[in-house]
Design a protein around this motif. Structure first.
Motif, PDB file in Angstrom:
ATOM      1  N   TYR A 112      -0.072   6.313  -5.976  1.00  0.00           N
ATOM      2  CA  TYR A 112      -0.385   7.176  -5.102  1.00  0.00           C
ATOM      3  C   TYR A 112      -2.024   6.974  -4.894  1.00  0.00           C
ATOM      4  CZ  TYR A 112       4.471   8.673  -4.765  1.00  0.00           C
ATOM      5  OH  TYR A 112       5.942   8.656  -5.056  1.00  0.00           O
ATOM      6  N   GLY A 113      -2.493   6.858  -5.826  1.00  0.00           N
ATOM      7  CA  GLY A 113      -4.032   6.506  -5.744  1.00  0.00           C
ATOM      8  C   GLY A 113      -4.799   7.944  -5.786  1.00  0.00           C
ATOM      9  N   ARG A 114      -4.300   8.948  -6.129  1.00  0.00           N
ATOM     10  CA  ARG A 114      -4.828  10.287  -6.140  1.00  0.00           C
ATOM     11  C   ARG A 114      -6.097  10.267  -7.064  1.00  0.00           C
ATOM     12  NH1 ARG A 114       0.650  11.918  -5.933  1.00  0.00           N
ATOM     13  NH2 ARG A 114       1.257  12.798  -4.133  1.00  0.00           N
ATOM     14  N   ASN A 115      -5.774   9.547  -8.102  1.00  0.00           N
ATOM     15  CA  ASN A 115      -7.015   9.475  -9.113  1.00  0.00           C
ATOM     16  C   ASN A 115      -7.553   8.093  -9.536  1.00  0.00           C
ATOM     17  OD1 ASN A 115      -7.517  12.431  -9.706  1.00  0.00           O
ATOM     18  ND2 ASN A 115      -5.612  12.406 -10.356  1.00  0.00           N
ATOM     19  N   ALA A 116      -7.062   7.208  -8.726  1.00  0.00           N
ATOM     20  CA  ALA A 116      -6.854   5.555  -9.114  1.00  0.00           C
ATOM     21  C   ALA A 116      -8.184   5.096  -8.115  1.00  0.00           C
ATOM     22  CB  ALA A 116      -5.534   4.919  -9.105  1.00  0.00           C
ATOM     23  N   LYS A 117      -8.728   3.992  -8.502  1.00  0.00           N
ATOM     24  CA  LYS A 117      -9.616   3.077  -7.837  1.00  0.00           C
ATOM     25  C   LYS A 117      -8.697   2.177  -6.876  1.00  0.00           C
ATOM     26  CE  LYS A 117     -12.952   2.373 -11.537  1.00  0.00           C
ATOM     27  NZ  LYS A 117     -13.599   1.417 -12.366  1.00  0.00           N
ATOM     28  N   THR A 118      -9.319   1.922  -5.814  1.00  0.00           N
ATOM     29  CA  THR A 118      -8.591   1.279  -4.561  1.00  0.00           C
ATOM     30  C   THR A 118      -8.036  -0.113  -5.285  1.00  0.00           C
ATOM     31  OG1 THR A 118      -9.951   2.064  -2.911  1.00  0.00           O
ATOM     32  CG2 THR A 118      -8.853   0.130  -2.457  1.00  0.00           C
ATOM     33  N   SER A 119      -8.982  -0.674  -6.219  1.00  0.00           N
ATOM     34  CA  SER A 119      -8.387  -1.941  -6.558  1.00  0.00           C
ATOM     35  C   SER A 119      -7.043  -1.957  -7.377  1.00  0.00           C
ATOM     36  CB  SER A 119      -9.598  -2.747  -7.677  1.00  0.00           C
ATOM     37  OG  SER A 119      -9.843  -1.615  -8.640  1.00  0.00           O
ATOM     38  N   GLU A 120      -6.815  -0.628  -8.217  1.00  0.00           N
ATOM     39  CA  GLU A 120      -5.620  -0.410  -8.911  1.00  0.00           C
ATOM     40  C   GLU A 120      -4.596  -0.002  -7.993  1.00  0.00           C
ATOM     41  OE1 GLU A 120      -5.262  -0.572 -12.397  1.00  0.00           O
ATOM     42  OE2 GLU A 120      -7.301  -1.354 -12.263  1.00  0.00           O
ATOM     43  N   VAL A 121      -4.883   0.603  -6.854  1.00  0.00           N
ATOM     44  CA  VAL A 121      -3.850   0.832  -6.006  1.00  0.00           C
ATOM     45  C   VAL A 121      -3.207  -0.689  -5.338  1.00  0.00           C
ATOM     46  CG1 VAL A 121      -3.192   1.855  -3.739  1.00  0.00           C
ATOM     47  CG2 VAL A 121      -4.793   3.048  -5.278  1.00  0.00           C
ATOM     48  N   LEU A 122      -4.120  -1.622  -5.181  1.00  0.00           N
ATOM     49  CA  LEU A 122      -3.883  -2.614  -4.238  1.00  0.00           C
ATOM     50  C   LEU A 122      -3.232  -3.684  -5.390  1.00  0.00           C
ATOM     51  CD1 LEU A 122      -7.177  -3.505  -2.324  1.00  0.00           C
ATOM     52  CD2 LEU A 122      -4.684  -2.786  -1.488  1.00  0.00           C
ATOM     53  N   LYS A 123      -3.329  -3.613  -6.658  1.00  0.00           N
ATOM     54  CA  LYS A 123      -2.819  -4.207  -7.766  1.00  0.00           C
ATOM     55  C   LYS A 123      -1.593  -3.841  -7.903  1.00  0.00           C
ATOM     56  CE  LYS A 123      -5.439  -4.730 -11.368  1.00  0.00           C
ATOM     57  NZ  LYS A 123      -5.875  -4.533 -12.739  1.00  0.00           N
ATOM     58  N   THR A 124      -1.225  -2.567  -7.921  1.00  0.00           N
ATOM     59  CA  THR A 124       0.274  -2.043  -8.095  1.00  0.00           C
ATOM     60  C   THR A 124       1.060  -2.098  -6.812  1.00  0.00           C
ATOM     61  OG1 THR A 124      -0.419  -0.435  -9.758  1.00  0.00           O
ATOM     62  CG2 THR A 124       1.663  -0.154  -8.912  1.00  0.00           C
ATOM     63  N   ASN A 125       0.544  -1.745  -5.762  1.00  0.00           N
ATOM     64  CA  ASN A 125       1.248  -1.630  -4.388  1.00  0.00           C
ATOM     65  C   ASN A 125       1.289  -3.037  -3.815  1.00  0.00           C
ATOM     66  OD1 ASN A 125       1.565   0.851  -5.297  1.00  0.00           O
ATOM     67  ND2 ASN A 125       0.275   1.716  -3.882  1.00  0.00           N
ATOM     68  N   VAL A 126       0.585  -4.079  -4.019  1.00  0.00           N
ATOM     69  CA  VAL A 126       0.331  -5.194  -3.135  1.00  0.00           C
ATOM     70  C   VAL A 126       0.654  -6.451  -3.984  1.00  0.00           C
ATOM     71  CG1 VAL A 126      -0.790  -6.668  -1.606  1.00  0.00           C
ATOM     72  CG2 VAL A 126      -1.196  -4.124  -1.470  1.00  0.00           C
ATOM     73  N   ILE A 127      -0.385  -6.615  -4.920  1.00  0.00           N
ATOM     74  CA  ILE A 127      -0.355  -7.854  -6.001  1.00  0.00           C
ATOM     75  C   ILE A 127       0.840  -8.025  -6.666  1.00  0.00           C
ATOM     76  CG2 ILE A 127      -1.565  -9.294  -7.553  1.00  0.00           C
ATOM     77  CD1 ILE A 127      -2.995  -8.977  -4.862  1.00  0.00           C
ATOM     78  N   PHE A 128       1.305  -6.786  -7.186  1.00  0.00           N
ATOM     79  CA  PHE A 128       2.338  -6.982  -8.315  1.00  0.00           C
ATOM     80  C   PHE A 128       3.622  -7.372  -7.521  1.00  0.00           C
ATOM     81  CE2 PHE A 128       5.548  -4.308 -10.505  1.00  0.00           C
ATOM     82  CZ  PHE A 128       5.875  -5.018 -11.495  1.00  0.00           C
ATOM     83  N   PRO A 129       4.194  -6.669  -6.409  1.00  0.00           N
ATOM     84  CA  PRO A 129       5.181  -6.956  -5.768  1.00  0.00           C
ATOM     85  C   PRO A 129       5.307  -8.393  -5.307  1.00  0.00           C
ATOM     86  CG  PRO A 129       4.248  -5.388  -4.577  1.00  0.00           C
ATOM     87  CD  PRO A 129       3.440  -5.467  -5.919  1.00  0.00           C
ATOM     88  N   ILE A 130       4.165  -8.999  -4.817  1.00  0.00           N
ATOM     89  CA  ILE A 130       4.075 -10.106  -4.183  1.00  0.00           C
ATOM     90  C   ILE A 130       4.279 -11.310  -5.459  1.00  0.00           C
ATOM     91  CG2 ILE A 130       2.324 -12.141  -3.470  1.00  0.00           C
ATOM     92  CD1 ILE A 130       1.099  -9.752  -1.557  1.00  0.00           C
ATOM     93  N   GLN A 131       3.636 -10.780  -6.754  1.00  0.00           N
ATOM     94  CA  GLN A 131       3.892 -11.831  -7.918  1.00  0.00           C
ATOM     95  C   GLN A 131       5.413 -12.035  -8.363  1.00  0.00           C
ATOM     96  OE1 GLN A 131       1.266  -9.749 -10.613  1.00  0.00           O
ATOM     97  NE2 GLN A 131      -0.216 -11.637 -10.401  1.00  0.00           N
ATOM     98  N   LEU A 132       6.092 -10.712  -8.400  1.00  0.00           N
ATOM     99  CA  LEU A 132       7.323 -10.671  -8.543  1.00  0.00           C
ATOM    100  C   LEU A 132       8.165 -11.653  -7.308  1.00  0.00           C
ATOM    101  CD1 LEU A 132       8.101  -6.975  -8.990  1.00  0.00           C
ATOM    102  CD2 LEU A 132       8.408  -8.638 -10.607  1.00  0.00           C
ATOM    103  N   ILE A 133       7.981 -11.576  -6.115  1.00  0.00           N
ATOM    104  CA  ILE A 133       8.516 -12.544  -5.238  1.00  0.00           C
ATOM    105  C   ILE A 133       8.134 -14.016  -5.498  1.00  0.00           C
ATOM    106  CG2 ILE A 133       8.629 -13.337  -2.854  1.00  0.00           C
ATOM    107  CD1 ILE A 133       8.317 -10.058  -2.300  1.00  0.00           C
ATOM    108  N   GLU A 134       7.061 -14.115  -5.591  1.00  0.00           N
ATOM    109  CA  GLU A 134       6.715 -15.693  -5.939  1.00  0.00           C
ATOM    110  C   GLU A 134       7.427 -16.110  -7.181  1.00  0.00           C
ATOM    111  OE1 GLU A 134       2.241 -15.656  -4.148  1.00  0.00           O
ATOM    112  OE2 GLU A 134       2.407 -15.256  -6.469  1.00  0.00           O
TER     113      GLU A 134
END
Length: 295
Positions: free
Chosen positions: A79-101
């Motif tokens: 949710y990014g309440r206390n996380a850096k933007t890079s961590e939010v993008l890593k979890t919410n964007v990069i990680f699921p893309i890697q799963l699909i790949e």
């Protein structure tokens, strides 16, 4: 045997989906981190496979080599309440893309994504939870535009509530204060309206999509709620009625957040067409939540 991979399996929603899948005899592998708290899934431990994701070595290749995964149900989120933007993008964007790949290199047939009502196009100017909602939009763009060789289903979830959610979630926080009969509960004016939906109904929506996947288009979205909204004030007053709390509800004691969405309600007709409808009215759901919290 074919496996369903579920991410976020130790979370509030993911753990309940996991339990339902196991009850219905699906073959499930839960993807978790070494640091994950397994308390929510202890009762079903041993009835599914557990795979520990190592972020440093990125062992997703090992996951897909060990299991024939045709379906991914993705509930993990930051949710990014206390996380850096890079961590939010890593979890919410990069990680699921890697799963699909990794999945596309093998047997992936279906990806069910968990999304938020904050991401509806009509709320695109809302500033609330901006990096979170933006990250969800980035991934959805990828899922729907880059999708090839598998079905992609997006479940856009309204305001879910239920027993044993995180203490920092609105409904859980207010309920606990009421159950403890705190002298005063500070709230906004509560005029904003939400489509509150009980978690068990949401879990059943996931299962309904899964069971009817052959009749669902390759790119699909379903909104998940009760199909009607009530004000936050009405919902809180209903909780107070059911708890018989002696706490004073101070509406207007907290300023409404900037960019707050004033009214959100799900269009549940597409889910109705699949044979799904919410079972729980708000009073029944709140009562059940209270009973389970007090055990």
């Amino acid at each position: 045997m074919n496996k369903i991979l579920i991410t976020g399996a130790t979370g509030f929603l993911g753990s309940k989906i996991l339990k339902k899948l196991v009850e219905d005899d699906y073959n499930v592998v839960a993807l978790v981190r070494k640091t994950s708290n397994l308390n929510r899934i202890e009762s079903v431990k041993g009835d599914f496979d557990l795979f520990y994701f190592n972020e440093k070595s990125n062992n997703l290749n090992e996951l897909f080599e060990n299991y024939k995964i045709e379906t991914i149900i993705h509930t993990a989120t930051e949710y990014g309440r206390n996380a850096k933007t890079s961590e939010v993008l890593k979890t919410n964007v990069i990680f699921p893309i890697q799963l699909i790949e990794f999945g596309l290199e093998r047997d992936l047939k279906l990806f069910i994504n968990s999304d938020t009502f904050f991401g509806k196009p009509e709320y695109s100017n809302s500033a609330y939870l901006n990096q979170y909602t933006n990250s969800k939009k980035y991934f959805l763009d990828y899922l729907f535009c880059k999708r090839e060789g598998f079905k992609a289903v997006n479940l856009r979830l309204e305001h879910i509530f239920g027993e044993f959610d995180s203490d920092n979630k609105f409904v859980t926080d207010v309920l606990h204060k009421m159950l403890k009969s705190e002298k005063e509960v500070l709230l906004t004016d509560g005029l904003q309206k939400r489509d509150f939906v009980y978690v068990e109904d949401v879990v059943n929506a996931y299962l309904k999509v899964l069971r009817n996947i052959d009749s669902i288009a390759n790119i699909s979205e379903f909104e998940v709620g009760r199909g009607e909204s009530v004000s936050v004030r009405q919902f809180v007053e209903l909780m107070a009625e059911q708890t018989k709390s002696k706490s004073k509800l101070f509406f207007g004691g907290i300023s409404t957040r900037k960019g707050e969405i004033q009214n959100s309600v799900a269009n549940i007709l597409p889910l109705n067409d699949l044979g799904w409808k919410p079972i729980y009215d708000l009073k029944t759901a709140i009562r059940k939540m209270i009973e389970l919290e007090l055990r």
